[in-house]
Design an enzyme around this catalytic site. Structure first.
Site, PDB file in Angstrom:
ATOM      1  N   ARG A 199       8.784  -0.651  -4.515  1.00  0.00           N
ATOM      2  CA  ARG A 199       8.114   0.597  -4.883  1.00  0.00           C
ATOM      3  C   ARG A 199       9.136   1.708  -5.099  1.00  0.00           C
ATOM      4  NH1 ARG A 199       2.595   1.400  -3.031  1.00  0.00           N
ATOM      5  NH2 ARG A 199       3.110   3.589  -2.821  1.00  0.00           N
TER       6      ARG A 199
ATOM      7  N   GLU B 169      -6.260   0.882  -9.916  1.00  0.00           N
ATOM      8  CA  GLU B 169      -7.615   1.123  -9.413  1.00  0.00           C
ATOM      9  C   GLU B 169      -8.034   2.516  -9.882  1.00  0.00           C
ATOM     10  OE1 GLU B 169      -8.342  -0.076  -5.185  1.00  0.00           O
ATOM     11  OE2 GLU B 169      -6.157  -0.289  -5.206  1.00  0.00           O
TER      12      GLU B 169
ATOM     13  N   LYS C  39      -3.441   8.801  -1.995  1.00  0.00           N
ATOM     14  CA  LYS C  39      -4.655   9.434  -2.523  1.00  0.00           C
ATOM     15  C   LYS C  39      -5.410  10.171  -1.421  1.00  0.00           C
ATOM     16  CE  LYS C  39      -4.954   5.607  -5.765  1.00  0.00           C
ATOM     17  NZ  LYS C  39      -5.577   4.314  -6.049  1.00  0.00           N
TER      18      LYS C  39
END
Length: 807
Positions: free
Chosen positions: A486, A271, A496
């Site tokens: 992950r 993204e 973020k």
């Protein structure tokens, strides 16, 4: 009453009451088990024994293609399939043969139907296995891994009953060793070892329980070969567990192979609303690496479906980071490339009665136990008109959404496909005021690009059902989604939102602050891309989430920089030293090897003049025991010069602090060898050096049990130390941003990109390195050089070379 009947039915199959009640909570499983049991009773005409019941439960819980239920139940009820290995083979057969009709002769041969394994055969197979391992068995006794014996017997007798083999092993081992002794009952000492799954043993690499990694690891390419990972081959999607087969599947796969030629296709779909971090490095290596290792291609696809959070700088930064890590996308695409097709498919979903326009508010849709939408059964034509109205801007934001009719693995019902947003898109401008969601977009873009392996992190596992459902609902090619764990690091925050908080509060300067673990930050700190890729290879492709210690990443950085960062000398806290008997009328040129361990990589020249600068900590007037550097009566050598200096006088200022030293020098071979050799600079450049430590004090700054006050309360206030007047030798004068050096006895440093360079006075580039000329002043020249510490031995160099010379 129905629940009680089902409970009685399930316990009659041999399930415990607790297991039966748990099964009833799973609607799909209980319905399939009920149907299987009913059919089996009709075939048998009597009660079901426990062995048959166990097989029926295994069938109901593992069968994905419900069309095959009756076929397989008939084999179980008639005892043609009567062992777990036969059931596993049968399930695998129907999964890999989705088309009707099933070849019963081939099926029975593949599933061992009619094969009889006698007790004598089991006895012989177990005896042979024990004979092969008898010496080790006699030494280790009951600490021996008995599973090895059972595995070897099963390899010989594929269709044998596992319990019969185990009983035979127990009996023969008891006959060989006798009853267990007290020593046999003691626990075997645990040995720390990597948790390698048997199926992935070829990868020879996974993560140790304590976060450490094995010393030897295969390259990432070797780990990602098709043979190493149990992924399907292109076009054989239907062989993947959980893959949903429809009447159109095989034709769609045939068309897919015609388009791709059987080529592996992956994609990295970030993204564009933030900077990539160390976890993304694993995703990049996995997606691009798997394609490369199998002679395939990888797309870089921007998931640009949320225009309010997307910025142009993030698009360019992501492209830069992918290229920096050494990968070139086959093609850069955008979800917005397919907005027209995505909209057309949404209309088709409505026409098929599989989507509807809903007016529930956002807060009503949050969570997993939301109330069913009162608009779920609204007429198709009405939803078509309302969806068109959404597209034309007749609804305000949050007033209407398009929802798909399905329930996901996590229980979330009817996920949103489209929502209204009156925000211009960076590529499509004002064309759209409705935008698709990730749940809707992701799988359809994969289908359009004919992705063979959609590699996602573990949190997307809950979306797998919607992934398959949506492609099959539209009768389009359906890729396979594979999930992996992950990669996280201790002492780090990569969210973020939280990085924005760090920037807003001034804790860090920006996304590329070298104390962060974003990729731009790691590059600025001086971490080479080869080191990051090597770290990802050492971590390996694991299913479980991996949280690693930062020092493991730093070890990979050292491995690379040790061979690539030329040596230089720098003094961070300088002390002026005057050599009163300097052996020449002018400064000498000293040849310093760029890599002392390999002098074939060249040399650079540095001046050696009567005035040199050493580290203040390399001198002590009153040394403590064990101090081996410069002191009264204790000479030291100057590295690379061949000279030894000895203290003659200490010059102090009005405050009593040491301002300079006067020394004499002699050839190193003209007397006793000194206890130590120290680094130094002469006629140096002055620059700013930034020394970095961990940004957070605790391993898990986001864990409220470890840091109750929140991650912002856990900041290490000493994480940045700036040395404004460090001195470096002139070999770094022509360095460019991101060039790296190993300063002898200090560590690895990288030239910071905010360095600025003016006219370089008196500097010329000589073969083999930088030579300093026409600069006789003993004082440092001011530069615009800024250096960042990469590790304890990498910090930040900031270079700005000016024409002025102080003193």
């Amino acid at each position: 009453m129905a629940a009680l009947d089902s409970l009685s039915l399930f316990t009659g199959l041999g399930l415990s009451e607790q297991k039966a009640r748990e099964t009833l909570k799973n609607t799909a499983l209980s319905a399939q088990l009920r149907e299987a049991a009913t059919q089996a009773q009709q075939t048998l005409g009597s009660t079901i024994d426990k062995a048959t019941g166990t097989l029926l439960y295994g069938l109901a819980s593992r069968l994905r293609d419900t069309r095959r239920l009756s076929f397989l139940v008939s084999y179980i009820a008639s005892k043609k399939i009567h062992t777990e290995p036969q059931l596993s083979a049968a399930l695998e057969y129907v999964r890999s043969h989705p088309l009707d009709p099933i070849d019963t002769v081939d099926f029975e041969q593949e599933c061992g139907v009619g094969v009889i394994v006698t007790p004598e055969q089991i006895e012989e197979a177990v005896e042979a296995a024990i004979n092969r391992h008898q010496p080790q068995l006699l030494v280790e006794r009951y600490h021996f891994n008995m599973g090895l014996l059972m595995g070897e017997a099963r390899a010989v007798l594929k269709w044998a009953d596992g319990k019969m083999i185990k009983n035979e092993v127990d009996m023969q081992v008891l006959h060989l060793l006798g009853p267990k002794l007290e020593a046999d009952l003691e626990k075997k000492p645990k040995v720390a070892k990597a948790r390698l799954e048997e199926t992935d043993r070829r990868t020879a690499k996974d993560v140790m329980e304590n976060g450490e990694t094995a010393d030897q690891t295969l390259s990432l390419m070797e780990q990602l070969r098709g043979e190493a990972l149990k992924f399907h081959k292109p076009g054989e999607n239907y062989k993947t567990p959980g893959y949903v087969v429809t009447p159109h599947t095989m034709n769609l796969l045939k068309q897919h192979l015609e388009i791709t030629g059987g080529q592996v296709r992956t994609r990295f779909p970030p993204e564009p609303n933030g900077i990539l971090h160390i976890g993304h490095a694993k995703a990049i290596n996995f997606n691009f690496g798997y394609a490369k290792a199998n002679n395939g291609i990888c797309f870089l696809r921007f998931d640009d479906t949320n225009p309010e959070k997307e910025e142009a700088k993030f698009f360019s930064a992501i492209c830069d980071m992918v290229a920096w890590l050494g990968y070139t996308p086959y093609k850069v695409t955008y979800a917005s490339d397919y907005f027209d097709q995505l909209y057309a498919w949404a209309v088709e979903l409505i026409r098929r009665g599989l989507a509807y326009v809903c007016h529930q508010r956002v807060e009503e849709l949050k969570g997993h136990n939301t109330l069913p939408s009162p608009w779920r059964d609204r007429p198709t034509e009405e939803s078509l008109l309302l969806f068109e109205a959404m597209r034309k801007g007749k609804f305000s934001e949050g007033e209407a959404t398009l929802r798909m009719k399905l329930v996901m693995e996590d229980g979330k019902m009817d996920p949103v496909a489209y929502r209204v947003k009156y925000i211009p898109h960076h590529r499509t401008g004002d064309k759209w005021c409705i935008y698709p969601t990730y749940d809707y977009t992701h799988c359809l873009c994969d289908s359009i690009e004919h992705i063979t392996h959609s590699l996602c992190t573990k949190e997307f596992q809950a979306r797998r059902s919607s992934y398959f459902w949506l492609c099959n609902a539209l009768d389009i090619y359906c890729p396979v989604q594979w999930e992996y764990g992950r990669l996280n690091l201790h002492y780090a925050v990569v969210s973020k939102r939280k990085i924005l908080q760090l920037v807003a509060t001034g804790a860090v300067r920006d996304w590329d602050d070298p104390r962060l673990f974003t990729l731009t930050a790691l590059r600025r700190r001086g971490f080479p891309p080869e080191a990051i890729n090597s770290f990802c290879a050492r971590v390996g492709v694991t299913v479980a989430q991996t949280t690693m210690e930062p020092h493991l990443l730093e070890a990979c950085v050292r491995d690379v920089l040790n061979d690539t960062a030329p040596r230089a000398m720098a003094v961070l806290e300088s002390l002026r030293v005057i050599i009163t008997n300097f052996p020449a009328a002018k400064s000498l040129d000293i040849q310093v090897p760029n890599f002392p361990a390999d002098e074939t990589k060249g040399f650079h020249q540095v001046p050696f003049a009567p005035i040199v600068f050493i580290e203040r900590t390399d001198f002590k007037e009153e040394p403590e025991p064990g101090f081996k550097r410069l002191a009264w009566g204790q000479p030291v050598g100057l590295r690379h010069t061949g000279y030894v200096i000895e203290l003659q006088r200490v010059v102090k200022g009005p405050s009593g602090s040491v301002e300079s030293l006067e020394v004499t020098c002699r050839r190193a071979d003209a007397g006793e060898k000194p206890k130590a050799f120290i680094h130094w600079v002469s006629q140096p450049l002055m620059c700013e050096v930034r020394l970095y430590e961990r940004l957070f004090q605790h391993k898990n700054p986001e864990d409220p049990t470890e840091v109750p006050g929140g991650f912002l309360s856990d900041l290490n206030l000493a994480s940045l130390h700036v040395v404004e007047a460090a001195l470096v030798d002139c070999s770094v004068a022509l360095a460019r941003p991101f060039d790296k050096f190993q300063f002898e006895r200090l560590g690895y440093f990288s030239v910071d990109p905010d360095s600025h360079q003016g006219k370089r006075r008196g500097l010329t580039l000589a073969q083999g390195g930088v030579k300093c000329c026409n600069h006789s002043s003993p004082w440092p020249r001011t530069t615009g050089l800024k250096l960042s510490s990469c590790l304890s031995l990498l910090s930040s160099l900031r270079l700005h070379v000016h024409t002025t010379m102080p003193g």
